[in-house]
Design a protein around this motif. Structure first.
Motif, PDB file in Angstrom:
ATOM      1  N   ASP A 291      -3.916   3.653  -4.235  1.00 48.91           N
ATOM      2  CA  ASP A 291      -3.808   3.101  -2.881  1.00 48.91           C
ATOM      3  C   ASP A 291      -2.756   1.998  -2.768  1.00 48.91           C
ATOM      4  N   HIS A 292      -2.520   1.258  -3.860  1.00 52.73           N
ATOM      5  CA  HIS A 292      -1.506   0.222  -3.768  1.00 52.73           C
ATOM      6  C   HIS A 292      -0.757   0.083  -5.085  1.00 52.73           C
ATOM      7  N   VAL A 293       0.367  -0.623  -5.005  1.00 46.96           N
ATOM      8  CA  VAL A 293       1.293  -0.697  -6.127  1.00 46.96           C
ATOM      9  C   VAL A 293       1.761  -2.131  -6.316  1.00 46.96           C
ATOM     10  N   LEU A 294       1.991  -2.498  -7.568  1.00 46.83           N
ATOM     11  CA  LEU A 294       2.651  -3.753  -7.913  1.00 46.83           C
ATOM     12  C   LEU A 294       4.037  -3.403  -8.440  1.00 46.83           C
TER      13      LEU A 294
ATOM     14  N   GLY B  77       0.820  -1.199   0.000  1.00 49.48           N
ATOM     15  CA  GLY B  77       0.000   0.000   0.000  1.00 49.48           C
ATOM     16  C   GLY B  77       0.856   1.252   0.000  1.00 49.48           C
ATOM     17  N   THR B  78       0.291   2.338  -0.520  1.00 44.05           N
ATOM     18  CA  THR B  78       1.031   3.597  -0.571  1.00 44.05           C
ATOM     19  C   THR B  78       0.888   4.418   0.702  1.00 44.05           C
ATOM     20  N   GLY B  79      -0.132   4.112   1.520  1.00 45.54           N
ATOM     21  CA  GLY B  79      -0.329   4.868   2.755  1.00 45.54           C
ATOM     22  C   GLY B  79      -0.947   6.222   2.491  1.00 45.54           C
TER      23      GLY B  79
ATOM     24  N   ALA C 242       3.632  -0.232 -11.024  1.00 43.68           N
ATOM     25  CA  ALA C 242       2.304   0.016 -11.592  1.00 43.68           C
ATOM     26  C   ALA C 242       1.336   0.242 -10.443  1.00 43.68           C
ATOM     27  N   PHE C 243       0.529   1.297 -10.557  1.00 39.12           N
ATOM     28  CA  PHE C 243      -0.321   1.729  -9.448  1.00 39.12           C
ATOM     29  C   PHE C 243      -1.793   1.486  -9.760  1.00 39.12           C
ATOM     30  N   SER C 244      -2.559   1.255  -8.693  1.00 38.69           N
ATOM     31  CA  SER C 244      -4.010   1.111  -8.848  1.00 38.69           C
ATOM     32  C   SER C 244      -4.602   2.456  -9.256  1.00 38.69           C
ATOM     33  N   ALA C 245      -5.821   2.429  -9.775  1.00 46.01           N
ATOM     34  CA  ALA C 245      -6.449   3.658 -10.255  1.00 46.01           C
ATOM     35  C   ALA C 245      -6.598   4.694  -9.152  1.00 46.01           C
ATOM     36  N   ASP C 246      -6.835   4.251  -7.916  1.00 50.47           N
ATOM     37  CA  ASP C 246      -6.982   5.192  -6.807  1.00 50.47           C
ATOM     38  C   ASP C 246      -5.652   5.509  -6.127  1.00 50.47           C
TER      39      ASP C 246
ATOM     40  N   ALA D 137     -12.101  -6.505 -13.339  1.00 50.41           N
ATOM     41  CA  ALA D 137     -12.176  -5.058 -13.124  1.00 50.41           C
ATOM     42  C   ALA D 137     -11.436  -4.690 -11.850  1.00 50.41           C
ATOM     43  N   GLY D 138     -10.694  -3.606 -11.898  1.00 47.62           N
ATOM     44  CA  GLY D 138      -9.951  -3.162 -10.740  1.00 47.62           C
ATOM     45  C   GLY D 138      -8.541  -3.693 -10.671  1.00 47.62           C
ATOM     46  N   ALA D 139      -8.214  -4.701 -11.487  1.00 49.86           N
ATOM     47  CA  ALA D 139      -6.850  -5.218 -11.495  1.00 49.86           C
ATOM     48  C   ALA D 139      -5.911  -4.170 -12.098  1.00 49.86           C
ATOM     49  N   ILE D 140      -4.695  -4.125 -11.599  1.00 51.90           N
ATOM     50  CA  ILE D 140      -3.709  -3.154 -12.082  1.00 51.90           C
ATOM     51  C   ILE D 140      -3.130  -3.631 -13.405  1.00 51.90           C
ATOM     52  N   ASP D 141      -3.201  -2.781 -14.417  1.00 59.32           N
ATOM     53  CA  ASP D 141      -2.564  -3.062 -15.696  1.00 59.32           C
ATOM     54  C   ASP D 141      -1.114  -2.603 -15.597  1.00 59.32           C
ATOM     55  N   LEU D 142      -0.164  -3.496 -15.795  1.00 55.19           N
ATOM     56  CA  LEU D 142       1.252  -3.149 -15.669  1.00 55.19           C
ATOM     57  C   LEU D 142       1.762  -2.315 -16.840  1.00 55.19           C
TER      58      LEU D 142
END
Length: 433
Positions: free
Chosen positions: A99-102, A61-63, A93-97, A204-209
């Motif tokens: 909030d978290h990163v891969l 998570g990005t915090g 790669a980051f989520s749309a919001d 839906a909601g999965a992070i696209d790298l």
């Protein structure tokens, strides 16, 4: 999800990319296994999704952040300490919001993409398998010999049966899904017929790298031109001479007409994109020992061509013949060298062309069929006409070249050779003069 799914299996981690075992699920529902370097060329217009095993990635998570719309750099700094790896070695790669990163090793990610491109495959999206459970709520699915756990806050795990059993008390209540063959696991509380289909259904909601420097270009197709056959080099050379001769004749006709009509404006059509590729092929064949494996053209950037050579000396001879040629990535593979070349000589000048009749769907269809080409799909709107067609490579390339010479504004073209046939997907500005 109805796309063509290529799933890199965890068993391939640490091995050669070309030999990476994959599980493929076609858009028609067929499932088979292969290795990455032996995948068949995709069908024209086919949307390909690449799925990576979670073992290759980290998730965190990005915090809390001080800005409402943080930049990628701000988000990267927010997770640097958690990743415990130098940021310059990672692709994030980051989520749309936000909030978290891969995170994945950048060099490995690039090697996988390069291996796909050598097969003519350009993914529409790239996901991590456990992250594809994002919109299912907390959930787990047994796939390829381990539990994939996702859908929680920042929980994205691939765990053995023993580890999952040890973690279960720390995880929220969830569906533990498995196919009937593994439904005896004590954690399994829901049977599914096809675990891979369950994973890939509406992610839906999965992070696209494909973010940052790897983001796909916006447009109908990822590449302007795609040529996927070694035999094209010789064919393009023969077409180059013919097209040059035709251009000289057309210019002579224009000069003759201009002399008879003093008020007429003389405008010579620039070489077509296909003609630029043909001219490059002449130099490539003349240099010897080189063959086109793949070529792509992006408007304003010139040609990017993947070639196969007998040695590095072949590349040097070609560079002497094409002063603007840049040799990008080049590597030895056994007895051959594969290289990516960038040639600015393929840039297209925007020069007005004398008006012709409107390029409508009906007119394009009529001309294609008259040339002996078979139309497999045709879509039309006020802005553009999109066609999928196939036919002999020479006939099809000459037809596309004639569209450009006739004033057609081709937004996107994708070409692929399949045996003795060439498949094409063409997007043309609709209703233009």
């Amino acid at each position: 999800m109805t796309e063509h799914i290529i799933y890199l299996l965890p068993a391939g981690i640490g091995g050669a990319e070309a030999q990476w075992p994959v599980r493929v699920r076609t858009s028609g529902g067929e499932v088979y296994r292969s290795v990455l370097g032996e995948l068949p060329l995709p069908q024209v217009g086919q949307a390909v999704v690449l799925v990576l095993p979670m073992e290759l990635l980290s998730c965190c998570g990005t915090g809390p952040l001080s800005t409402r719309r943080p930049s990628r750099q701000t988000l990267a700094y927010a997770v640097e300490e958690q990743l415990d790896t130098a940021l310059e070695t990672l692709h994030l790669a980051f989520s749309a919001d936000g909030d978290h990163v891969l995170a994945i090793d950048r060099a490995l990610f690039e090697r996988v993409l390069a291996c796909l491109r050598e097969r003519g495959i350009e993914p529409r999206a790239i996901y991590a398998d456990a992250d594809m459970l994002a919109q299912k709520g907390p959930a787990a699915v047994w796939l390829e010999g381990r539990w994939l756990i996702g859908g929680g806050e920042n929980v994205r795990l691939a765990a053995s049966a023993q580890i999952a059993q040890a973690l279960v008390d720390r995880l929220p209540p969830m569906h533990w899904m498995a196919e009937p063959d593994y439904a005896g696991d004590p954690l399994c509380n829901r049977r599914v017929g096809d675990a891979l289909a369950e994973l890939c259904h509406k992610p839906a909601g999965a992070i696209d790298l494909l973010q940052g420097g790897y983001a796909r270009r916006h447009g109908l197709f990822p590449w302007r031109h795609l040529v996927g056959a070694l035999v094209l080099s010789g064919l393009l050379v023969s077409l180059a001479g013919q097209w040059r001769s035709d251009q000289v004749v057309r210019h002579a006709d224009e000069l003759r007409a201009a002399s008879q009509q003093p008020d007429r404006q003389l405008v010579q059509a620039p070489p077509s994109s296909m003609q630029h590729l043909a001219e490059m092929s002449e130099q490539l064949v003349a240099a010897g020992g080189l063959t086109i494996a793949l070529a792509q053209h992006t408007e304003g950037e010139g040609w990017q061509v993947n070639v196969v050579a007998h040695g590095f000396a072949d590349l040097e001879r070609l560079r002497e013949r094409l002063p603007n040629l840049q040799v990008g990535q080049a590597r030895q593979r056994g007895a051959e060298v594969r290289a990516t070349l960038v040639w600015a000589g393929g840039q297209q000048r925007q020069v007005p062309v004398p008006p012709t009749a409107a390029w409508t769907a009906a007119r394009l269809s009529e001309q294609a069929q008259a040339s002996g080409l078979r139309i497999t799909d045709l879509q039309s709107s006020e802005q553009q006409v999109i066609m999928a067609l196939q036919g002999p490579p020479r006939v099809l390339m000459e037809w596309i070249h004639s569209l450009e010479q006739g004033g057609g504004q081709l937004h996107e073209i994708r070409l692929q050779v399949d045996g003795e046939q060439m498949l094409a997907h063409v997007a043309l500005q609709s209703g233009q003069p």
